[in-house]
Design a protein around this motif. Sequence first.
Motif, PDB file in Angstrom:
ATOM      1  N   PRO A  29      15.688  -3.831  -8.045  1.00 33.67           N
ATOM      2  CA  PRO A  29      15.065  -4.774  -8.989  1.00 33.67           C
ATOM      3  C   PRO A  29      13.741  -5.314  -8.463  1.00 33.67           C
ATOM      4  CG  PRO A  29      17.394  -5.280  -8.665  1.00 33.67           C
ATOM      5  CD  PRO A  29      17.025  -4.245  -7.636  1.00 33.67           C
ATOM      6  N   ALA A  30      12.857  -5.626  -9.371  1.00 35.97           N
ATOM      7  CA  ALA A  30      11.529  -6.120  -8.974  1.00 35.97           C
ATOM      8  C   ALA A  30      11.608  -7.445  -8.227  1.00 35.97           C
ATOM      9  CB  ALA A  30      10.653  -6.264 -10.223  1.00 35.97           C
ATOM     10  N   ASP A  31      12.671  -8.224  -8.483  1.00 37.13           N
ATOM     11  CA  ASP A  31      12.768  -9.535  -7.834  1.00 37.13           C
ATOM     12  C   ASP A  31      13.556  -9.501  -6.527  1.00 37.13           C
ATOM     13  OD1 ASP A  31      15.249  -9.031  -8.888  1.00 37.13           O
ATOM     14  OD2 ASP A  31      15.471 -10.983  -9.874  1.00 37.13           O
ATOM     15  N   ARG A  67      15.636  -5.298   2.466  1.00 39.09           N
ATOM     16  CA  ARG A  67      15.624  -5.767   1.082  1.00 39.09           C
ATOM     17  C   ARG A  67      17.008  -6.290   0.721  1.00 39.09           C
ATOM     18  NH1 ARG A  67      13.329   0.286   0.104  1.00 39.09           N
ATOM     19  NH2 ARG A  67      11.213  -0.090   0.879  1.00 39.09           N
ATOM     20  N   GLU A 109      17.499   2.061  -9.065  1.00 37.51           N
ATOM     21  CA  GLU A 109      16.244   1.420  -8.693  1.00 37.51           C
ATOM     22  C   GLU A 109      16.486   0.007  -8.166  1.00 37.51           C
ATOM     23  OE1 GLU A 109      13.147   2.652  -8.595  1.00 37.51           O
ATOM     24  OE2 GLU A 109      14.022   4.601  -9.096  1.00 37.51           O
ATOM     25  N   TRP A 127      19.273  -8.131  -2.753  1.00 44.53           N
ATOM     26  CA  TRP A 127      19.298  -8.600  -4.132  1.00 44.53           C
ATOM     27  C   TRP A 127      20.742  -8.642  -4.627  1.00 44.53           C
ATOM     28  CZ3 TRP A 127      18.094  -3.761  -2.502  1.00 44.53           C
ATOM     29  CH2 TRP A 127      18.769  -2.668  -3.084  1.00 44.53           C
ATOM     30  N   ARG A 177      12.277  -9.301   0.134  1.00 41.58           N
ATOM     31  CA  ARG A 177      11.890  -8.278   1.105  1.00 41.58           C
ATOM     32  C   ARG A 177      11.380  -8.932   2.387  1.00 41.58           C
ATOM     33  NH1 ARG A 177      10.570  -3.194  -1.758  1.00 41.58           N
ATOM     34  NH2 ARG A 177      11.101  -3.500  -3.968  1.00 41.58           N
TER      35      ARG A 177
END
Length: 318
Positions: free
Chosen positions: A192-194, A251, A190, A253, A197
């Motif tokens: 990460p939410a942070d 995206r 998955e 990260w 983008r």
Amino acid sequence: MEVGLMTAATPSLVHQALLHSGTEEFLGAAVPFLREGFATGDHIIAVIPGVRRDALRDVLGRDKERVEFFDATEFYRHPVRTIAAYHDVLRQVGSVRLRTLAELDWKNWDQDWERREWSRYEALVNAVFGGSNAQVICSYDRSLAPPPVVEQARRTHPEIFEGGLHPAYNDSYTRPEHYDAGRDRLPLPEIPADAARLPVTSLDLSPMRSFLTERALRMGLPEDRLGPLCMAVNEIATNAVVHGTPPIEFRVWRQDGALHCEVADVGLWHPEALTGFLPPETAVDSGFGLWSARLLVDLLEIRAGYHGTRVRLRTACE
């Protein structure tokens, strides 16, 4: 089929796995394999770790000068680059048969994804070099290679040495296109939410490159790795804009000591299992962009289907 039997009229790769439990068993199969190559005038290379290399040199005596030795740690740094290196060797030897003895130093690869990609590499060898007349023995020491790696070796080699001087046909062998297709259906971790983008809306990708540069350096990516990553991401994003279906999103990260980038669109694409893994002849050949992107990063993964297309790239920060 005994080691090395082949007719000139039907040149094809002989790709065998040697599953052994130490240097003595290794030498029992490796030395006859190499001596047969001396007799037939093959170009012989050995890409094996240091301890095994030293033992082989001692047994061969003066004949060791007839073998071109490579350091396994240097040669096996990146699966796709290693394919390119073997491709170059085959071009250099021309019509002379290439005979290779190879073994990865598995202590260098402790991540699941690394072991998975090296197993994929073994499957790809059958497709990339299937039309050559090369002969290859890939050595696996059961005391050093993790059990899952040894199990995958049974799926990626048409013939197996195990407990004898002659290889046996391997019923567990899986054709490379089927092997790779299975690998590429595994779910990606998955995001990460942070994760940062950015929408990608045109072929002017300079905003995306600036976005990546700023965040990559802030997240600790060394400057010398930024250029190759930007080129790889630019290639993937260009393909998404030209061939994909909007909306397209980029995206980025950091996770597990690496920088991760992903380009995603909602287009339906069913790439062939070996897309981007086969060395193109020229820069205009289909698949050149993906091939070059794979060379520029540590890992490139594609997930495509009715839910859209995602291309994820990984580059180590450490």
